[in-house]
Design a protein around this motif. Structure first.
Motif, mmCIF file in Angstrom:
data_model
loop_
_atom_site.group_PDB
_atom_site.id
_atom_site.type_symbol
_atom_site.label_atom_id
_atom_site.label_comp_id
_atom_site.label_asym_id
_atom_site.label_seq_id
_atom_site.Cartn_x
_atom_site.Cartn_y
_atom_site.Cartn_z
ATOM 1 N N GLU A 172 9.939 4.911 -31.787
ATOM 2 C CA GLU A 172 8.896 5.855 -32.190
ATOM 3 C C GLU A 172 7.949 6.176 -31.036
ATOM 4 O OE1 GLU A 172 6.916 4.115 -35.473
ATOM 5 O OE2 GLU A 172 8.642 4.261 -36.836
ATOM 6 N N ASP A 173 7.629 5.155 -30.227
ATOM 7 C CA ASP A 173 6.702 5.370 -29.114
ATOM 8 C C ASP A 173 7.075 4.430 -27.962
ATOM 9 O OD1 ASP A 173 6.082 3.023 -30.308
ATOM 10 O OD2 ASP A 173 3.984 3.474 -30.715
ATOM 11 N N ILE A 174 6.259 4.511 -26.909
ATOM 12 C CA ILE A 174 6.532 3.690 -25.719
ATOM 13 C C ILE A 174 6.330 2.207 -26.015
ATOM 14 C CG2 ILE A 174 5.788 3.251 -23.340
ATOM 15 C CD1 ILE A 174 5.043 6.174 -23.130
ATOM 16 N N GLU A 175 5.370 1.869 -26.911
ATOM 17 C CA GLU A 175 5.125 0.475 -27.248
ATOM 18 C C GLU A 175 6.357 -0.168 -27.873
ATOM 19 O OE1 GLU A 175 2.550 -1.344 -26.552
ATOM 20 O OE2 GLU A 175 1.465 0.308 -25.594
ATOM 21 N N ALA A 176 7.093 0.600 -28.688
ATOM 22 C CA ALA A 176 8.316 0.068 -29.302
ATOM 23 C C ALA A 176 9.359 -0.239 -28.227
ATOM 24 C CB ALA A 176 8.866 1.059 -30.321
ATOM 25 N N ILE A 177 9.445 0.650 -27.234
ATOM 26 C CA ILE A 177 10.393 0.402 -26.137
ATOM 27 C C ILE A 177 9.982 -0.840 -25.352
ATOM 28 C CG2 ILE A 177 11.340 1.349 -24.014
ATOM 29 C CD1 ILE A 177 11.020 4.126 -25.208
ATOM 30 N N LEU A 178 8.678 -0.970 -25.095
ATOM 31 C CA LEU A 178 8.205 -2.140 -24.350
ATOM 32 C C LEU A 178 8.433 -3.422 -25.135
ATOM 33 C CD1 LEU A 178 4.884 -0.733 -22.847
ATOM 34 C CD2 LEU A 178 7.071 -1.035 -21.697
ATOM 35 N N ARG A 179 8.176 -3.378 -26.492
ATOM 36 C CA ARG A 179 8.437 -4.563 -27.303
ATOM 37 C C ARG A 179 9.916 -4.923 -27.283
ATOM 38 N NH1 ARG A 179 4.602 -2.079 -30.721
ATOM 39 N NH2 ARG A 179 6.283 -1.190 -31.990
ATOM 40 N N ARG A 180 10.770 -3.890 -27.381
ATOM 41 C CA ARG A 180 12.208 -4.156 -27.307
ATOM 42 C C ARG A 180 12.595 -4.765 -25.967
ATOM 43 N NH1 ARG A 180 16.451 -5.635 -30.226
ATOM 44 N NH2 ARG A 180 18.409 -4.814 -29.362
ATOM 45 N N HIS A 181 11.957 -4.257 -24.905
ATOM 46 C CA HIS A 181 12.215 -4.800 -23.571
ATOM 47 C C HIS A 181 11.774 -6.263 -23.474
ATOM 48 C CE1 HIS A 181 11.331 -5.494 -19.262
ATOM 49 N NE2 HIS A 181 12.480 -4.832 -19.102
ATOM 50 N N GLU A 182 10.628 -6.563 -24.082
ATOM 51 C CA GLU A 182 10.158 -7.950 -24.072
ATOM 52 C C GLU A 182 11.114 -8.856 -24.831
ATOM 53 O OE1 GLU A 182 6.271 -7.890 -25.664
ATOM 54 O OE2 GLU A 182 5.342 -6.941 -23.895
ATOM 55 N N VAL A 183 11.600 -8.343 -25.993
ATOM 56 C CA VAL A 183 12.560 -9.141 -26.767
ATOM 57 C C VAL A 183 13.819 -9.382 -25.959
ATOM 58 C CG1 VAL A 183 14.008 -9.156 -28.816
ATOM 59 C CG2 VAL A 183 11.633 -8.426 -28.986
ATOM 60 N N LEU A 184 14.302 -8.321 -25.304
ATOM 61 C CA LEU A 184 15.515 -8.469 -24.486
ATOM 62 C C LEU A 184 15.283 -9.426 -23.316
ATOM 63 C CD1 LEU A 184 16.775 -4.771 -24.435
ATOM 64 C CD2 LEU A 184 17.736 -6.689 -25.714
ATOM 65 N N GLU A 185 14.116 -9.339 -22.708
ATOM 66 C CA GLU A 185 13.803 -10.276 -21.621
ATOM 67 C C GLU A 185 13.758 -11.713 -22.123
ATOM 68 O OE1 GLU A 185 10.215 -9.151 -19.726
ATOM 69 O OE2 GLU A 185 11.198 -7.803 -18.301
ATOM 70 N N ALA A 186 13.139 -11.908 -23.320
ATOM 71 C CA ALA A 186 13.094 -13.266 -23.877
ATOM 72 C C ALA A 186 14.494 -13.766 -24.195
ATOM 73 C CB ALA A 186 12.224 -13.272 -25.132
ATOM 74 N N THR A 187 15.324 -12.840 -24.771
ATOM 75 C CA THR A 187 16.708 -13.233 -25.075
ATOM 76 C C THR A 187 17.470 -13.561 -23.803
ATOM 77 O OG1 THR A 187 16.641 -11.770 -27.012
ATOM 78 C CG2 THR A 187 18.807 -12.518 -26.265
ATOM 79 N N HIS A 188 17.257 -12.728 -22.787
ATOM 80 C CA HIS A 188 17.927 -12.976 -21.504
ATOM 81 C C HIS A 188 17.493 -14.322 -20.907
ATOM 82 C CE1 HIS A 188 19.829 -12.134 -17.695
ATOM 83 N NE2 HIS A 188 18.664 -12.297 -17.072
ATOM 84 N N ALA A 189 16.189 -14.585 -20.984
ATOM 85 C CA ALA A 189 15.697 -15.861 -20.470
ATOM 86 C C ALA A 189 16.279 -17.029 -21.263
ATOM 87 C CB ALA A 189 14.168 -15.894 -20.529
ATOM 88 N N ASP A 190 16.373 -16.831 -22.610
ATOM 89 C CA ASP A 190 16.959 -17.891 -23.437
ATOM 90 C C ASP A 190 18.417 -18.114 -23.082
ATOM 91 O OD1 ASP A 190 17.253 -19.779 -25.372
ATOM 92 O OD2 ASP A 190 17.549 -18.359 -27.001
ATOM 93 N N LEU A 191 19.145 -17.000 -22.884
ATOM 94 C CA LEU A 191 20.553 -17.132 -22.503
ATOM 95 C C LEU A 191 20.696 -17.801 -21.137
ATOM 96 C CD1 LEU A 191 21.934 -13.679 -23.705
ATOM 97 C CD2 LEU A 191 22.347 -15.914 -24.741
#
Length: 294
Positions: A172-191
């Motif tokens: 919907e907005d840039i914040e959603a993209i940034l939150r998704r990016h943070e989730v992906l970064e956290a997942t990547h770090a977890d992996l």
């Protein structure tokens, strides 16, 4: 210095009196000198006594005067000694004050030098601090320039993200993209953490396997050594058994031969018709029995 007083005219009326006064003027008190004057008119005893009394009075007067002078001189000496003592005390006091002044001056000089050294150190420290602050200011300015450049570079991705949100139904907005990016970064770090943990576990398992292999190989070598020792012992026992079996077989064969010969001898001896057995056969059987027994 001695002060000589002029003799009075009355004291100089006679030669004897003049001699006495002269002696007194030199500072000595002696008996009056008697000068023989051939031309002097002989005096009566009363006149001589009167003259002597006059002379004694003059001498006493002169003695009193000398005594007064001596006392006066003693007083002046005492006064001068007291004055000298006072001056000496004053000089000592001045010396003490001067020593105190020198000590205070040295202390002030030492304090001034120490203060100057401290001020020099403070000045050097402040100069070093100033240099460090200037270097920090330059670094902060450089960092500010880098941040400003990064902000300018981030303006383009922001515009890109805004256009992506316009053409996307998921964000919907840039914040959603940034939150998704943070989730992906956290997942990547977890992996990455899991991969690291798995690698560490794999490395640990490999080390354990290597240790197990080494221990197994060592145990195998020990067991092989033990087996070789047991095999050698078994071979020795087998050879001994074979020797014992051969000896037993030889003993059994000898026993059989002895029994057979004994049987033949017994048969020859117990035969109902011994005339049919020749003496040679009987003798051979007996010899064979003796050989077997031996």
């Amino acid at each position: 210095s001695r002060r000589t007083d002029a003799p009075s005219p009355a004291a100089c009326s006679s030669p004897t009196m003049a001699a006495s006064v002269a002696l007194l003027s030199d500072g000595f008190v002696t008996a009056p000198a008697v000068e023989e004057d051939e031309e002097a008119v002989p005096l009566s005893q009363s006149t001589q006594l009167l003259q002597r009394k006059k002379e004694m009075a003059a001498v006493q007067l002169e003695l009193d005067k000398k005594k007064d002078e001596f006392l006066s001189r003693m007083r002046r000496c005492t006064e001068r000694e007291e004055e000298l003592a006072e001056r000496q005390d004053a000089i000592k006091e001045q010396v003490r004050k001067f020593d105190k002044f020198l000590k205070e001056n040295d202390a002030k000089r030492a304090r001034a030098l120490r203060k100057a050294g401290e001020e020099a150190k403070i000045r050097e420290a402040r100069e070093a601090e100033r240099v460090a602050l200037e270097a920090e200011l330059l670094r902060q300015r450089a960092a500010q320039g880098e941040i400003e450049a990064a902000l300018r570079n981030l303006e383009r991705p922001e515009q890109f993200l805004a256009r992506a949100c316009e053409h996307s139904d998921y964000f919907e907005d840039i914040e959603a993209i940034l939150r998704r990016h943070e989730v992906l970064e956290a997942t990547h770090a977890d992996l990455l953490a899991r991969v690291k943990t798995s690698e560490e576990q794999t490395l640990q398992r490999r080390e354990e396997l290597h240790e197990t292999r080494k221990r197994t190989q060592t145990e195998a070598l020990v067991n092989a050594s033990r087996i070789a020792a047991h095999q050698a012992r078994l071979d020795e026992l087998r050879l001994g058994a074979q020797d014992e079996e051969a000896s037993l077989a030889s003993m059994e064969s000898g026993a059989k031969d002895r029994l057979r010969v004994l049987g033949e001898v017994a048969a020859a001896h117990c035969c109902p018709r011994p005339d049919r057995i020749s003496a040679g056969v009987y003798t051979q059987a007996a010899q064979r029995f003796v050989r077997v027994c031996l």
